[in-house]
Design a protein around this motif. Sequence first.
Motif, PDB file in Angstrom:
ATOM      1  N   SER A  41       0.837  -1.215   0.039  1.00  0.00           N
ATOM      2  CA  SER A  41       0.128   0.060   0.063  1.00  0.00           C
ATOM      3  C   SER A  41       0.855   1.363  -0.051  1.00  0.00           C
ATOM      4  CB  SER A  41      -0.922  -0.104   1.480  1.00  0.00           C
ATOM      5  OG  SER A  41      -1.535   1.084   1.341  1.00  0.00           O
ATOM      6  N   HIS A  54     -10.218  -4.725  10.898  1.00  0.00           N
ATOM      7  CA  HIS A  54     -10.498  -6.137  10.197  1.00  0.00           C
ATOM      8  C   HIS A  54     -11.033  -6.973  11.258  1.00  0.00           C
ATOM      9  CE1 HIS A  54      -8.171  -5.633   6.461  1.00  0.00           C
ATOM     10  NE2 HIS A  54      -7.578  -4.605   7.129  1.00  0.00           N
ATOM     11  N   TYR A 106      -7.485   0.908  13.279  1.00  0.00           N
ATOM     12  CA  TYR A 106      -6.167   1.683  13.083  1.00  0.00           C
ATOM     13  C   TYR A 106      -6.187   2.385  11.836  1.00  0.00           C
ATOM     14  CZ  TYR A 106      -4.971  -2.133   9.766  1.00  0.00           C
ATOM     15  OH  TYR A 106      -4.897  -3.045   8.641  1.00  0.00           O
TER      16      TYR A 106
HETATM   17  C1  LIG Z   1      -5.796  -4.972  -0.219  1.00  0.00           C
HETATM   18  C2  LIG Z   1      -6.902  -4.931  -1.325  1.00  0.00           C
HETATM   19  C3  LIG Z   1      -7.562  -3.886  -1.619  1.00  0.00           C
HETATM   20  N1  LIG Z   1      -8.302  -3.972  -2.758  1.00  0.00           N
HETATM   21  C4  LIG Z   1      -9.316  -2.808  -3.067  1.00  0.00           C
HETATM   22  C5  LIG Z   1     -10.394  -2.160  -2.100  1.00  0.00           C
HETATM   23  C6  LIG Z   1     -10.183  -0.791  -2.375  1.00  0.00           C
HETATM   24  O1  LIG Z   1     -11.285  -0.468  -3.473  1.00  0.00           O
HETATM   25  C7  LIG Z   1      -8.761  -0.381  -2.811  1.00  0.00           C
HETATM   26  C8  LIG Z   1      -8.034   0.006  -1.753  1.00  0.00           C
HETATM   27  O2  LIG Z   1      -8.055  -0.661  -0.597  1.00  0.00           O
HETATM   28  P1  LIG Z   1      -7.980  -0.019   0.889  1.00  0.00           P
HETATM   29  O3  LIG Z   1      -8.617   1.138   0.918  1.00  0.00           O
HETATM   30  O4  LIG Z   1      -8.264  -1.189   1.746  1.00  0.00           O
HETATM   31  O5  LIG Z   1      -6.461   0.188   0.671  1.00  0.00           O
HETATM   32  P2  LIG Z   1      -5.319   0.729   2.099  1.00  0.00           P
HETATM   33  O6  LIG Z   1      -6.146   1.888   2.783  1.00  0.00           O
HETATM   34  O7  LIG Z   1      -4.131   0.913   1.284  1.00  0.00           O
HETATM   35  O8  LIG Z   1      -5.404  -0.485   2.959  1.00  0.00           O
HETATM   36  C9  LIG Z   1      -4.774  -1.583   2.876  1.00  0.00           C
HETATM   37  O9  LIG Z   1      -3.346  -1.768   3.110  1.00  0.00           O
HETATM   38  C10 LIG Z   1      -2.978  -1.551   4.492  1.00  0.00           C
HETATM   39  C11 LIG Z   1      -1.566  -1.634   4.684  1.00  0.00           C
HETATM   40  C12 LIG Z   1      -3.864  -2.225   5.416  1.00  0.00           C
HETATM   41  O10 LIG Z   1      -3.483  -2.459   6.446  1.00  0.00           O
HETATM   42  C13 LIG Z   1      -5.484  -2.499   4.947  1.00  0.00           C
HETATM   43  O11 LIG Z   1      -5.621  -3.827   5.813  1.00  0.00           O
HETATM   44  C14 LIG Z   1      -5.561  -2.844   3.661  1.00  0.00           C
HETATM   45  O12 LIG Z   1      -6.902  -2.801   3.176  1.00  0.00           O
HETATM   46  O13 LIG Z   1      -8.403  -1.851  -3.169  1.00  0.00           O
HETATM   47  C15 LIG Z   1      -8.459  -4.974  -3.501  1.00  0.00           C
HETATM   48  O14 LIG Z   1      -9.267  -5.067  -4.373  1.00  0.00           O
HETATM   49  N2  LIG Z   1      -7.729  -5.952  -3.133  1.00  0.00           N
HETATM   50  C16 LIG Z   1      -6.844  -6.074  -2.160  1.00  0.00           C
HETATM   51  O15 LIG Z   1      -6.170  -7.091  -1.794  1.00  0.00           O
END
Ligand SMILES: Cc1cn([C@H]2C[C@H](O)[C@@H](COP(=O)(O)OP(=O)(O)O[C@H]3O[C@H](C)C(=O)[C@H](O)[C@H]3O)O2)c(=O)[nH]c1=O
Length: 148
Positions: A41, A54, A106
């Motif tokens: 990320s 989560h 978090y």
């Molecule tokens: C992680 C992931 C996300 N997505 C989609 C869901 C959302 O539409 C978009 C962004 O996801 P999210 O807002 O969850 O991304 P981050 O804010 O960077 O957070 C992620 O990376 C940090 C470090 C965390 O710790 C989280 O658990 C993890 O969700 O990608 C997917 O389609 N597949 C995936 O494996």
Amino acid sequence: MIEGVKIVDKRVIRDERGAVLHMLRRDSEDYHSDFGEIYFSKIRQGIVKGWKKHLINIQRLVVPVGEVKFVLFDTRKESKTFNEVLTICLSEDNYKMLVIPPNITYAFQGISTGESLVANCSNKVFEQGESETIPVESNLIPYRWKGI
Ligand SMILES: Cc1cn([C@H]2C[C@H](O)[C@@H](COP(=O)(O)OP(=O)(O)O[C@H]3O[C@H](C)C(=O)[C@H](O)[C@H]3O)O2)c(=O)[nH]c1=O
């Protein structure tokens, strides 16, 4: 320290060409065989991603590039550390793995200029709906982010 959260030292091997940073080894004591997936990320300076919670998955996070501030809030009513807040900045200079069990709320903020990189080795594959999101400015969490 919030019950169940772990902060594990990880090795950085530096030389003049650029560093090698460890993440997970099957012979290290924090290794768990319940591997789900690894993803990355990116986060820009000043931006906050979260709050997230989560419900099932364990997050194992390192920051190999840049610097990122994490704030964790224990929202588990049955926990000995209910309502406790933990803040930690991770980077190559403070290179550790942050292990976040389920049901901890978090968020994280990019600190260094440009983009920082968070690597996550989660114990389960990502599934839409497995996590909850609370707006970053919510009063439900007793933490105010700088610049937000
Ligand atoms: C992680 C992931 C996300 N997505 C989609 C869901 C959302 O539409 C978009 C962004 O996801 P999210 O807002 O969850 O991304 P981050 O804010 O960077 O957070 C992620 O990376 C940090 C470090 C965390 O710790 C989280 O658990 C993890 O969700 O990608 C997917 O389609 N597949 C995936 O494996």
